[in-house]
Design an enzyme around this catalytic site. Structure first.
Site, PDB file in Angstrom:
ATOM      1  N   GLU A 191       0.838  -1.214   0.000  1.00  0.00           N
ATOM      2  CA  GLU A 191       0.000   0.000   0.000  1.00  0.00           C
ATOM      3  C   GLU A 191       0.871   1.262   0.000  1.00  0.00           C
ATOM      4  O   GLU A 191       0.451   2.305  -0.486  1.00  0.00           O
ATOM      5  CB  GLU A 191      -0.946   0.005   1.213  1.00  0.00           C
ATOM      6  CG  GLU A 191      -1.925  -1.170   1.263  1.00  0.00           C
ATOM      7  CD  GLU A 191      -3.176  -0.997   0.405  1.00  0.00           C
ATOM      8  OE1 GLU A 191      -3.333   0.041  -0.267  1.00  0.00           O
ATOM      9  OE2 GLU A 191      -4.006  -1.926   0.403  1.00  0.00           O
ATOM     10  N   ASN A 204      -8.111   2.786  -4.899  1.00  0.00           N
ATOM     11  CA  ASN A 204      -8.428   1.389  -5.218  1.00  0.00           C
ATOM     12  C   ASN A 204      -7.519   0.828  -6.309  1.00  0.00           C
ATOM     13  O   ASN A 204      -7.786  -0.252  -6.849  1.00  0.00           O
ATOM     14  CB  ASN A 204      -9.888   1.255  -5.667  1.00  0.00           C
ATOM     15  CG  ASN A 204     -10.842   1.652  -4.546  1.00  0.00           C
ATOM     16  OD1 ASN A 204     -10.488   1.537  -3.374  1.00  0.00           O
ATOM     17  ND2 ASN A 204     -12.009   2.142  -4.917  1.00  0.00           N
ATOM     18  N   HIS A 224      -6.898  -2.836  -6.674  1.00  0.00           N
ATOM     19  CA  HIS A 224      -7.823  -3.526  -5.781  1.00  0.00           C
ATOM     20  C   HIS A 224      -8.908  -4.323  -6.502  1.00  0.00           C
ATOM     21  O   HIS A 224      -9.483  -5.231  -5.913  1.00  0.00           O
ATOM     22  CB  HIS A 224      -8.467  -2.531  -4.802  1.00  0.00           C
ATOM     23  CG  HIS A 224      -7.532  -2.127  -3.683  1.00  0.00           C
ATOM     24  ND1 HIS A 224      -6.306  -1.537  -3.915  1.00  0.00           N
ATOM     25  CD2 HIS A 224      -7.619  -2.247  -2.331  1.00  0.00           C
ATOM     26  CE1 HIS A 224      -5.702  -1.302  -2.762  1.00  0.00           C
ATOM     27  NE2 HIS A 224      -6.468  -1.726  -1.777  1.00  0.00           N
ATOM     28  N   HIS A 269      -8.918  -7.806  -5.138  1.00  0.00           N
ATOM     29  CA  HIS A 269     -10.035  -8.386  -4.372  1.00  0.00           C
ATOM     30  C   HIS A 269     -10.475  -9.717  -4.967  1.00  0.00           C
ATOM     31  O   HIS A 269     -10.819 -10.647  -4.247  1.00  0.00           O
ATOM     32  CB  HIS A 269     -11.223  -7.419  -4.340  1.00  0.00           C
ATOM     33  CG  HIS A 269     -11.074  -6.353  -3.304  1.00  0.00           C
ATOM     34  ND1 HIS A 269     -11.843  -5.210  -3.307  1.00  0.00           N
ATOM     35  CD2 HIS A 269     -10.248  -6.251  -2.240  1.00  0.00           C
ATOM     36  CE1 HIS A 269     -11.482  -4.442  -2.288  1.00  0.00           C
ATOM     37  NE2 HIS A 269     -10.517  -5.057  -1.628  1.00  0.00           N
ATOM     38  N   HIS A 328      -4.320  -9.355   2.328  1.00  0.00           N
ATOM     39  CA  HIS A 328      -4.792  -8.254   1.487  1.00  0.00           C
ATOM     40  C   HIS A 328      -3.674  -7.596   0.655  1.00  0.00           C
ATOM     41  O   HIS A 328      -3.799  -7.448  -0.559  1.00  0.00           O
ATOM     42  CB  HIS A 328      -5.495  -7.220   2.376  1.00  0.00           C
ATOM     43  CG  HIS A 328      -5.965  -6.010   1.636  1.00  0.00           C
ATOM     44  ND1 HIS A 328      -7.011  -6.052   0.730  1.00  0.00           N
ATOM     45  CD2 HIS A 328      -5.517  -4.729   1.630  1.00  0.00           C
ATOM     46  CE1 HIS A 328      -7.193  -4.843   0.213  1.00  0.00           C
ATOM     47  NE2 HIS A 328      -6.297  -4.027   0.752  1.00  0.00           N
TER      48      HIS A 328
HETATM   49  N1  GLY Z   1      -8.704   2.179   1.629  1.00  0.00           N
HETATM   50  C1  GLY Z   1      -9.314   2.968   0.626  1.00  0.00           C
HETATM   51  C2  GLY Z   1      -9.938   4.213   1.143  1.00  0.00           C
HETATM   52  O1  GLY Z   1      -9.737   4.570   2.286  1.00  0.00           O
HETATM   53  O2  GLY Z   1     -10.671   4.862   0.430  1.00  0.00           O
END
Ligand code: GLY
Length: 382
Positions: free
Chosen positions: A196, A255, A258, A262, A276
């Protein structure tokens, strides 16, 4: 590359999140938990504290936090939930709110989340709805929670229909990111959180991505480079949240990786087989490869993304998903569970190059399908 920030503790950096009357600070540095009493007292002068944590984190850090609160005469008690995703359930939520209300906490009192994303999301939801909204402090104890889930006010629990489907936006009053606690994290969790961190470089900070390529070993080792990487990530998230708090536009950039990620996590059963951040790492590689295939970016940039994630030891290929992945049809089903397919098109986060991500609203489902078919054929020949 850190900007100046006002100092919370010695050598701590402070990143403000500018949201008008809901603005707050993220204080990042070594030993911040030891100073938590003073910092919480400064932003919430009259509050009693109800700490919500899990049994793993409680064993290591709860004593330090309780001592810090006692030192400034903050009355506190703790609610300890089981570790793991299963605590983001209606059952645990009900048990926790029962204890908060039974403990006679008032709206002006503070819920303190001490833990990773699960504890933060559950506690934030409790704080958001008990007595129509209590004060809330996040003390994230994983890298993923420090750079992502503790910032921005998304809270919630899971339902049998999917993850995070019930919740509220409820911004914290303060976030305390103690970089020392990351020393006790299993390396795999730290590495997954690092995906991240890389994401922020890929969204809109090409310089940060280059800096990570050079300095990632120091980030993993701890010290100033780690604090720096967390601060840059938080500053980046704060800027996006400040311009789109409720995700009606730019916040969707968070995202990146993601959608594929996901689907991969779902294929692995949202289990510890693939956590994740590992799903996001593979997802970000796919998002960049897909962008290159759509002639949006150069394949060399996509290769750089894969090379860096692989260098730090993150998975980057579908063939690395333990237990395997579904076929194209199964993959598209998983993507459709996560995203609406409207008139044969999907919204995706694509990229024009390192640090040049953008929201593409009309990606043909057929293009996703043929990309995945080729990826699967490449990864699983024969
Ligand atoms: N983890 C994505 C957000 O906070 O929008």
């Amino acid at each position: 590359m850190a900007d100046e920030g006002k100092t919370g503790t010695s050598e701590a950096l402070t990143v403000p999140v500018a949201l008008g009357e809901r603005s707050y600070d993220i204080v990042i540095g070594k030993g911040v938990i030891e100073d938590a009493g003073r910092l919480i007292r400064a932003s919430l002068p009259k509050s009693k504290a109800c700490i919500i944590t899990d049994s793993n984190v409680a064993a290591v850090h709860l004593g330090t936090l309780e001592k810090a609160l006692r030192q400034v005469d903050i009355t506190a008690s703790a609610i300890v939930v089981p570790p793991g995703e299963a605590s983001k359930s209606f059952d645990i939520f009900e048990q926790v709110i029962d204890q908060v209300i039974g403990g006679r906490y008032e709206r002006g009192d503070v819920i303190v989340a001490l833990g990773g994303g699960v504890v933060g999301d559950l506690s934030g939801f409790v704080a958001g709805v008990v007595r129509r909204g209590m004060r809330f402090v996040q003390i994230p104890t994983t890298l993923l929670a420090q750079v992502d889930s503790s910032v921005g006010g998304k809270t919630g629990i899971n339902t049998r229909h999917g993850k995070n489907l019930v919740g509220v936006f409820h911004q914290p009053d303060l976030v305390l990111a103690d970089t020392t606690v990351l020393d006790t994290l299993p390396e795999r969790d730290f590495r997954a959180g690092y995906a991240e961190v890389v994401k922020y470089g890929l969204i809109d900070k090409a310089d940060f991505f280059s800096w990570l390529e050079t300095n990632w070993r120091e980030v993993f080792a701890g010290g100033p480079a780690r604090t720096e990487a967390i601060a840059v990530s938080c500053r980046s998230k704060a800027a996006i949240v400040a311009r789109d708090e409720k995700e009606t536009g730019d916040r969707a950039l968070l995202n990146l990786g993601h959608t594929f990620g996901h689907a991969i996590e779902a294929a692995a059963g949202f289990s510890t087989k693939l956590v994740h951040g590992e799903g996001v790492a593979i997802g970000m590689v796919l998002a960049h490869d897909f962008s290159a295939r759509l002639n949006q970016m150069s394949p060399d940039d996509a290769d750089r993304v894969r090379a860096h994630l692989r260098a730090v030891g993150l998975p980057t290929r579908l063939s690395e998903v333990p237990g395997g992945v579904p076929d194209v049809h199964g993959f598209m089903e998983l993507i459709a569970q996560d995203k609406k397919v409207q008139r044969g098109a999907l919204t995706f986060i694509l990229s024009r190059g390192i640090g040049q991500s953008f929201i593409a609203k009309d990606v043909p489902a057929e293009a996703v399908k043929s990309f995945l078919a080729d990826e699967l054929a490449k990864e699983f020949p024969g």
